[in-house]
Write a protein that holds these residues in place. Structure first.
Motif, PDB file in Angstrom:
ATOM      1  N   ASN A  26       0.706  -1.198  -0.032  1.00 21.45           N
ATOM      2  CA  ASN A  26      -0.087   0.032  -0.073  1.00 21.45           C
ATOM      3  C   ASN A  26       0.869   1.288  -0.054  1.00 21.45           C
ATOM      4  N   GLN A  27       2.207   1.002  -0.103  1.00 24.86           N
ATOM      5  CA  GLN A  27       3.013   2.441  -0.232  1.00 24.86           C
ATOM      6  C   GLN A  27       3.321   2.710  -1.655  1.00 24.86           C
ATOM      7  N   GLU A  28       2.010   3.308  -2.138  1.00 26.25           N
ATOM      8  CA  GLU A  28       2.286   3.541  -3.593  1.00 26.25           C
ATOM      9  C   GLU A  28       3.136   4.435  -4.210  1.00 26.25           C
ATOM     10  N   GLU A  29       3.341   5.445  -3.326  1.00 25.32           N
ATOM     11  CA  GLU A  29       4.488   6.691  -3.666  1.00 25.32           C
ATOM     12  C   GLU A  29       5.818   5.970  -3.729  1.00 25.32           C
ATOM     13  N   LEU A  30       6.337   5.269  -2.567  1.00 23.77           N
ATOM     14  CA  LEU A  30       7.483   4.599  -2.839  1.00 23.77           C
ATOM     15  C   LEU A  30       7.458   3.358  -3.923  1.00 23.77           C
ATOM     16  N   ILE A  31       6.693   2.757  -4.033  1.00 21.49           N
ATOM     17  CA  ILE A  31       6.628   1.697  -5.133  1.00 21.49           C
ATOM     18  C   ILE A  31       6.859   2.418  -6.599  1.00 21.49           C
ATOM     19  N   THR A  32       6.261   3.483  -6.916  1.00 18.63           N
ATOM     20  CA  THR A  32       6.463   4.185  -8.178  1.00 18.63           C
ATOM     21  C   THR A  32       7.852   4.863  -8.154  1.00 18.63           C
ATOM     22  N   GLU A  33       8.512   5.206  -7.131  1.00 15.07           N
ATOM     23  CA  GLU A  33       9.789   5.593  -6.938  1.00 15.07           C
ATOM     24  C   GLU A  33      11.010   4.618  -7.290  1.00 15.07           C
ATOM     25  N   ARG A  34      10.675   3.522  -6.557  1.00 11.60           N
ATOM     26  CA  ARG A  34      11.493   2.435  -6.528  1.00 11.60           C
ATOM     27  C   ARG A  34      11.247   1.786  -8.022  1.00 11.60           C
ATOM     28  N   ASP A  35      10.107   1.482  -8.421  1.00 14.16           N
ATOM     29  CA  ASP A  35       9.901   0.830  -9.940  1.00 14.16           C
ATOM     30  C   ASP A  35      10.788   1.591 -10.691  1.00 14.16           C
ATOM     31  N   SER A  36      10.617   3.048 -10.742  1.00 10.09           N
ATOM     32  CA  SER A  36      11.183   3.848 -11.864  1.00 10.09           C
ATOM     33  C   SER A  36      12.819   3.776 -11.782  1.00 10.09           C
ATOM     34  N   ARG A  37      13.174   3.231 -10.621  1.00  8.28           N
ATOM     35  CA  ARG A  37      14.769   2.921 -10.529  1.00  8.28           C
ATOM     36  C   ARG A  37      15.276   1.394 -10.457  1.00  8.28           C
ATOM     37  N   MET A  89      11.179   4.908   5.206  1.00  4.16           N
ATOM     38  CA  MET A  89      10.154   4.937   4.169  1.00  4.16           C
ATOM     39  C   MET A  89       9.138   6.163   4.214  1.00  4.16           C
ATOM     40  N   SER A  90       9.503   7.133   5.234  1.00  2.00           N
ATOM     41  CA  SER A  90       8.763   8.194   5.207  1.00  2.00           C
ATOM     42  C   SER A  90       9.206   9.346   4.258  1.00  2.00           C
ATOM     43  N   THR A  91      10.260   9.282   3.571  1.00  2.00           N
ATOM     44  CA  THR A  91      10.908  10.042   2.344  1.00  2.00           C
ATOM     45  C   THR A  91      11.161   9.168   1.272  1.00  2.00           C
ATOM     46  N   PRO A  92      10.016   8.584   0.624  1.00  4.68           N
ATOM     47  CA  PRO A  92       9.823   7.869  -0.640  1.00  4.68           C
ATOM     48  C   PRO A  92      11.018   8.044  -1.581  1.00  4.68           C
ATOM     49  N   LYS A  93      11.194   9.312  -2.161  1.00  2.66           N
ATOM     50  CA  LYS A  93      12.087   9.818  -3.196  1.00  2.66           C
ATOM     51  C   LYS A  93      13.526   9.685  -2.631  1.00  2.66           C
ATOM     52  N   LEU A  94      13.707  10.078  -1.343  1.00  2.00           N
ATOM     53  CA  LEU A  94      15.243  10.049  -1.030  1.00  2.00           C
ATOM     54  C   LEU A  94      15.465   8.412  -0.632  1.00  2.00           C
ATOM     55  N   LEU A  95      14.481   7.639  -0.060  1.00  2.06           N
ATOM     56  CA  LEU A  95      14.787   6.367   0.033  1.00  2.06           C
ATOM     57  C   LEU A  95      15.245   5.540  -1.284  1.00  2.06           C
ATOM     58  N   ALA A  96      14.195   5.646  -2.232  1.00  3.32           N
ATOM     59  CA  ALA A  96      14.323   5.158  -3.475  1.00  3.32           C
ATOM     60  C   ALA A  96      15.858   5.426  -4.190  1.00  3.32           C
ATOM     61  N   GLU A  97      16.317   7.013  -4.282  1.00  2.00           N
ATOM     62  CA  GLU A  97      17.610   7.449  -4.476  1.00  2.00           C
ATOM     63  C   GLU A  97      18.669   6.589  -3.857  1.00  2.00           C
ATOM     64  N   THR A  98      18.592   6.519  -2.793  1.00  2.00           N
ATOM     65  CA  THR A  98      19.571   5.844  -1.714  1.00  2.00           C
ATOM     66  C   THR A  98      19.678   4.457  -2.116  1.00  2.00           C
ATOM     67  N   ASP A  99      18.678   3.805  -2.178  1.00  2.00           N
ATOM     68  CA  ASP A  99      18.589   2.308  -2.637  1.00  2.00           C
ATOM     69  C   ASP A  99      19.199   2.066  -3.909  1.00  2.00           C
ATOM     70  N   GLN A 100      19.077   2.919  -4.832  1.00  2.00           N
ATOM     71  CA  GLN A 100      19.408   2.905  -6.137  1.00  2.00           C
ATOM     72  C   GLN A 100      21.088   2.944  -6.004  1.00  2.00           C
ATOM     73  N   LYS A 101      21.642   4.294  -5.374  1.00  2.00           N
ATOM     74  CA  LYS A 101      22.870   4.241  -5.242  1.00  2.00           C
ATOM     75  C   LYS A 101      23.671   2.927  -4.411  1.00  2.00           C
ATOM     76  N   MET A 102      23.054   2.494  -3.378  1.00  2.00           N
ATOM     77  CA  MET A 102      23.375   1.330  -2.843  1.00  2.00           C
ATOM     78  C   MET A 102      23.814   0.177  -3.729  1.00  2.00           C
ATOM     79  N   ILE A 103      22.776   0.008  -4.468  1.00  2.00           N
ATOM     80  CA  ILE A 103      22.623  -1.121  -5.599  1.00  2.00           C
ATOM     81  C   ILE A 103      23.791  -1.163  -6.672  1.00  2.00           C
ATOM     82  N   GLU A 104      23.861   0.225  -7.153  1.00  2.00           N
ATOM     83  CA  GLU A 104      24.781   0.419  -8.232  1.00  2.00           C
ATOM     84  C   GLU A 104      26.400   0.414  -7.597  1.00  2.00           C
ATOM     85  N   THR A 105      26.483   0.509  -6.419  1.00  2.00           N
ATOM     86  CA  THR A 105      27.927   0.670  -5.903  1.00  2.00           C
ATOM     87  C   THR A 105      28.193  -0.591  -4.868  1.00  2.00           C
ATOM     88  N   LEU A 106      27.399  -1.436  -4.587  1.00  2.00           N
ATOM     89  CA  LEU A 106      27.692  -2.562  -3.706  1.00  2.00           C
ATOM     90  C   LEU A 106      28.729  -3.338  -4.161  1.00  2.00           C
TER      91      LEU A 106
END
Length: 183
Positions: free
Chosen positions: A112-123, A143-160
């Protein structure tokens, strides 16, 4: 493949080593809430659902929402201790053992966290296994900051790397980050 092997071995031996703690918390949890184990459907790799296993830290009648939307009044006395020490996360070793999660990856969100799903899906965040911890968690981004969380997740995945994999685990075990905020 190396990360999956490490995940499996660490989860297997982690469950063996922490079994006395798991048993003790389960018994005490029965007296605290009556239902010490909390199972909640979350979004996994490729947006497939899986059942996340944790120790219950909130009263049984608490509405199923993201932690940052829950009230502090719903956290039990035992739950406060479990959250502070991160012991509430130990049952997720079962999820790691089953291959539904990794030690390191984006924290799995609710459907049900639709905004976060959209942000994460696009990344492309859902192309990897969710994790117990990661870059966002050790930097107190939740998860209270969906865009920042998705950006940080993307950075982690790309640099892991193997080094950062262990770094995030050690930082979490030693208390970096504070977990999900509670309103």
């Amino acid at each position: 493949m190396l990360i999956r092997t490490l995940d499996f071995l660490m989860a297997f031996f982690g469950l063996i080593i922490t079994f006395p703690i798991l048993l003790m918390v389960t018994i005490i949890g029965y007296f605290d809430t009556g239902l010490p184990i909390f199972i909640q459907q979350r979004v996994g790799k490729n947006k497939n659902p899986f059942n996340l296993i944790k120790f219950r830290t909130m009263s049984v009648d608490t509405k199923s929402v993201a932690s940052h939307l829950a009230s502090t009044a719903s956290i039990t006395k035992l739950g406060g201790f479990l959250r502070k020490t991160k012991i509430d996360e130990l049952p997720q070793l079962i999820n790691v053992l089953k291959g539904e999660m990794s030690f390191v990856g984006p924290r799995p969100n609710l459907f049900n966290q639709e905004e976060l799903i959209t942000e994460r899906d696009s990344r492309g965040i859902y192309n990897v296994l969710p994790g117990i911890t990661g870059l966002a968690q050790v930097n107190t981004i939740d998860m209270s900051t969906p865009k920042l969380l998705a950006e940080t997740d993307q950075k982690m995945i790309e640099t892991l790397t193997l080094k950062s994999y262990f770094k995030y685990i050690i930082q979490t075990a030693t208390g970096s980050g504070s977990g999900d905020r509670i309103s």
